[in-house]
Design a protein around this motif. Sequence first.
Motif, mmCIF file in Angstrom:
data_model
loop_
_atom_site.group_PDB
_atom_site.id
_atom_site.type_symbol
_atom_site.label_atom_id
_atom_site.label_comp_id
_atom_site.label_asym_id
_atom_site.label_seq_id
_atom_site.Cartn_x
_atom_site.Cartn_y
_atom_site.Cartn_z
ATOM 1 N N LEU A 1 0.826 -1.209 0.000
ATOM 2 C CA LEU A 1 0.000 0.000 0.000
ATOM 3 C C LEU A 1 0.864 1.263 0.000
ATOM 4 C CD1 LEU A 1 -2.818 -1.071 2.480
ATOM 5 C CD2 LEU A 1 -3.032 -0.777 0.001
ATOM 6 N N LYS A 2 1.924 1.241 0.777
ATOM 7 C CA LYS A 2 2.847 2.367 0.838
ATOM 8 C C LYS A 2 3.492 2.606 -0.521
ATOM 9 C CE LYS A 2 5.011 2.328 4.682
ATOM 10 N NZ LYS A 2 5.983 1.975 5.718
ATOM 11 N N ASN A 3 3.843 1.515 -1.199
ATOM 12 C CA ASN A 3 4.463 1.583 -2.520
ATOM 13 C C ASN A 3 3.475 2.178 -3.553
ATOM 14 O OD1 ASN A 3 6.449 1.253 -4.436
ATOM 15 N ND2 ASN A 3 6.201 -0.972 -4.584
ATOM 16 N N ILE A 4 2.214 1.757 -3.486
ATOM 17 C CA ILE A 4 1.192 2.286 -4.391
ATOM 18 C C ILE A 4 0.971 3.776 -4.132
ATOM 19 C CG2 ILE A 4 -1.286 2.200 -4.937
ATOM 20 C CD1 ILE A 4 -1.112 -0.868 -4.419
ATOM 21 N N ALA A 5 0.898 4.159 -2.857
ATOM 22 C CA ALA A 5 0.700 5.572 -2.494
ATOM 23 C C ALA A 5 1.845 6.416 -3.023
ATOM 24 C CB ALA A 5 0.567 5.710 -0.977
ATOM 25 N N ASN A 6 3.073 5.916 -2.944
ATOM 26 C CA ASN A 6 4.232 6.661 -3.437
ATOM 27 C C ASN A 6 4.196 6.824 -4.951
ATOM 28 O OD1 ASN A 6 5.328 7.048 -0.889
ATOM 29 N ND2 ASN A 6 6.592 5.188 -1.003
ATOM 30 N N LYS A 7 3.669 5.819 -5.669
ATOM 31 C CA LYS A 7 3.571 5.918 -7.126
ATOM 32 C C LYS A 7 2.511 6.917 -7.563
ATOM 33 C CE LYS A 7 5.299 1.344 -8.223
ATOM 34 N NZ LYS A 7 5.017 0.019 -8.775
#
Length: 188
Positions: free
Chosen positions: A180-186
């Motif tokens: 989720l953190k990775n998606i938010a950063n993208k």
Amino acid sequence: MTYCTGKSKAIVEYSFGDSKPKKFETDLVPIEVETVQPGNSGVCWRFAGQGVNNSAMYEYFACGTSPSYAFNGTGYNLYMDGVILAGSSYEYKAGTNSVTQVGGMSPTSGYITSGNCDCLAECEIKVLKDGQIIFSEKGVCPLTFHVTCDDDCPEGSHKCTHNKYPGYCCVPCKEVGDRLKNIANKIR
């Protein structure tokens, strides 16, 4: 440590080295889990070379982190982590000596061998009920395991209902959080 007191079954999921996890399930609860993990660190090294006093080739196996040779005036002595191996009489002729990391004691054909690879010892997991071993297995270290009781999920995961057998799944919280953190950063 005691697991699954007051429950109807215990599931021990374990893995050795890089192997796929395995499961052991029992309804003999509560259980205790013991592990044997040798404390010897390092890897196995093969020292090879020609003996100073004759033409024979020799191999010597030892565990550690820093293999080396040191010239003693007539030949090269074997050292591991700063400690001489096999006594000062065991020496190789200059220019014939080599050392390589190995996965076990596999002598090269025709070599005279000695030493050992104790650092490659096996780990063991034991499951006990009332002090009696009901399951054990050995494998390549390191050993990891976790225990779940009945249909509980392991620590660090969340239980979600599911329409397929067995009616639920366990979702690892850290892994999902990282995604989720990775998606938010993208998106940013």
